[in-house]
Design a protein around this motif. Structure first.
Motif, PDB file in Angstrom:
ATOM      1  N   UNK A 103       0.799  -1.230   0.000  1.00  8.46           N
ATOM      2  CA  UNK A 103       0.000   0.000   0.000  1.00  8.46           C
ATOM      3  C   UNK A 103       0.834   1.283   0.000  1.00  8.46           C
ATOM      4  N   UNK A 104       1.985   1.257   0.682  1.00 10.32           N
ATOM      5  CA  UNK A 104       2.808   2.475   0.783  1.00 10.32           C
ATOM      6  C   UNK A 104       3.396   2.900  -0.563  1.00 10.32           C
ATOM      7  N   UNK A 105       3.391   1.988  -1.547  1.00  6.39           N
ATOM      8  CA  UNK A 105       4.010   2.322  -2.836  1.00  6.39           C
ATOM      9  C   UNK A 105       2.981   2.604  -3.932  1.00  6.39           C
ATOM     10  N   UNK A 106       1.700   2.568  -3.579  1.00  3.99           N
ATOM     11  CA  UNK A 106       0.660   2.713  -4.603  1.00  3.99           C
ATOM     12  C   UNK A 106       0.741   4.064  -5.324  1.00  3.99           C
ATOM     13  N   UNK A 107       0.956   5.146  -4.560  1.00  2.00           N
ATOM     14  CA  UNK A 107       1.024   6.474  -5.189  1.00  2.00           C
ATOM     15  C   UNK A 107       2.179   6.541  -6.188  1.00  2.00           C
ATOM     16  N   UNK A 108       3.321   6.015  -5.750  1.00  2.00           N
ATOM     17  CA  UNK A 108       4.521   5.998  -6.613  1.00  2.00           C
ATOM     18  C   UNK A 108       4.241   5.206  -7.901  1.00  2.00           C
ATOM     19  N   UNK A 109       3.575   4.066  -7.730  1.00  2.00           N
ATOM     20  CA  UNK A 109       3.301   3.197  -8.886  1.00  2.00           C
ATOM     21  C   UNK A 109       2.330   3.854  -9.862  1.00  2.00           C
ATOM     22  N   UNK A 110       1.403   4.636  -9.338  1.00  2.00           N
ATOM     23  CA  UNK A 110       0.418   5.292 -10.211  1.00  2.00           C
ATOM     24  C   UNK A 110       1.079   6.311 -11.142  1.00  2.00           C
ATOM     25  N   UNK A 111       2.213   6.862 -10.692  1.00  2.00           N
ATOM     26  CA  UNK A 111       2.908   7.888 -11.496  1.00  2.00           C
ATOM     27  C   UNK A 111       3.755   7.277 -12.609  1.00  2.00           C
ATOM     28  N   UNK A 112       3.870   5.955 -12.650  1.00  2.00           N
ATOM     29  CA  UNK A 112       4.789   5.331 -13.623  1.00  2.00           C
ATOM     30  C   UNK A 112       4.137   5.084 -14.980  1.00  2.00           C
ATOM     31  N   UNK A 113       2.813   5.313 -15.053  1.00  2.00           N
ATOM     32  CA  UNK A 113       2.149   5.043 -16.336  1.00  2.00           C
ATOM     33  C   UNK A 113       1.550   3.646 -16.401  1.00  2.00           C
ATOM     34  N   UNK A 114       1.530   2.940 -15.248  1.00  2.00           N
ATOM     35  CA  UNK A 114       0.896   1.614 -15.223  1.00  2.00           C
ATOM     36  C   UNK A 114      -0.612   1.773 -15.424  1.00  2.00           C
ATOM     37  N   UNK A 115      -1.240   0.765 -16.040  1.00  2.00           N
ATOM     38  CA  UNK A 115      -2.687   0.853 -16.323  1.00  2.00           C
ATOM     39  C   UNK A 115      -3.521   0.483 -15.099  1.00  2.00           C
ATOM     40  N   UNK A 116      -3.011  -0.453 -14.297  1.00  2.00           N
ATOM     41  CA  UNK A 116      -3.739  -0.910 -13.105  1.00  2.00           C
ATOM     42  C   UNK A 116      -2.737  -0.959 -11.961  1.00  2.00           C
ATOM     43  N   UNK A 117      -3.124  -0.433 -10.813  1.00  2.00           N
ATOM     44  CA  UNK A 117      -2.236  -0.489  -9.644  1.00  2.00           C
ATOM     45  C   UNK A 117      -3.073  -0.967  -8.469  1.00  2.00           C
ATOM     46  N   UNK A 118      -2.515  -1.893  -7.692  1.00  2.00           N
ATOM     47  CA  UNK A 118      -3.283  -2.360  -6.546  1.00  2.00           C
ATOM     48  C   UNK A 118      -2.422  -3.139  -5.566  1.00  2.00           C
TER      49      UNK A 118
END
Length: 205
Positions: A59-74
């Motif tokens: 959960x702590x990395x979700x914001x970071x992952x959303x900024x990478x251009x991934x289509x789905x993050x969870x």
């Protein structure tokens, strides 16, 4: 280059067909046992196919992952979705911390070729790099038990030069794999080029 001209000329459907290469490799190692190849290639000009990339992280990395251009993050919510088998991504990237939770879903992910694997760059702390690679035309190469590898080097709409560069990138990776293993003789036995609905041509090595 000559084969690509022929393949394109015989690719007559209305859609943008894939240009595919089939390689037959030698599996015999000098130390006995069969050689198994499974690796990834970054195609310099991409594969022409769009990847839908999912990132599974804590959960702590979700914001970071959303900024990478991934289509789905969870996180755990994505694992629940995977458990039901109802998902539509073509690539799954996972942080090392989440690997333990995903192991039991191998039955769902494995057959689709989606199980994250550190060797293939899909288990990584560097989410941004992994997503960028997945999006920019990274393809997996693996052989079947008879030593066949099928891989797409792009689309009919690509220039010959783009297709050749992609093809050479695959050969470079195979050469590296060969030098890391104790193989008898040549690694590549034969190469055929074809388009999705077209005729197959044998390429002289």
């Amino acid at each position: 280059k000559e084969a690509l001209d022929l393949v394109k000329k015989n690719s007559t459907t209305k859609f943008d067909e894939s240009i595919d290469v089939s390689l037959k490799i030698n599996l015999k190692q000098s130390k006995g046992g069969d050689f198994n190849l499974r690796t990834v290639v970054n195609l310099p000009n991409g594969s022409g196919k769009k990847s839908k990339v999912a990132v599974l992280c804590e959960p702590s990395k979700i914001e970071e992952a959303k900024k990478t251009g991934a289509d789905i993050v969870g996180s755990d919510d994505l694992i629940e979705k995977i458990a039901t088998g109802k998902f539509d991504f073509t690539k799954l990237i996972c942080t090392p911390a989440m690997m333990g939770k995903i192991g039991k879903h191998g039955k769902v992910l494995g057959p689709k070729g989606l199980m994250p694997n550190p060797k293939l760059g899909s288990v990584s702390e560097n989410i941004k790099e992994a997503v960028t690679n997945a999006k920019s035309g990274q393809v997996e190469i693996r052989n079947d038990k008879d030593g066949n590898i099928g891989v797409s080097i792009g689309k009919k709409s690509f220039s010959d030069d783009q297709l050749l560069k992609n093809y050479n990138a695959i050969l470079d990776v195979l050469e590296k794999e060969k030098s890391n293993n104790t193989l008898k003789g040549d690694l590549i036995r034969s190469v055929f080029a074809t388009s999705t609905m077209g005729v197959s041509y044998k390429v002289k090595l």
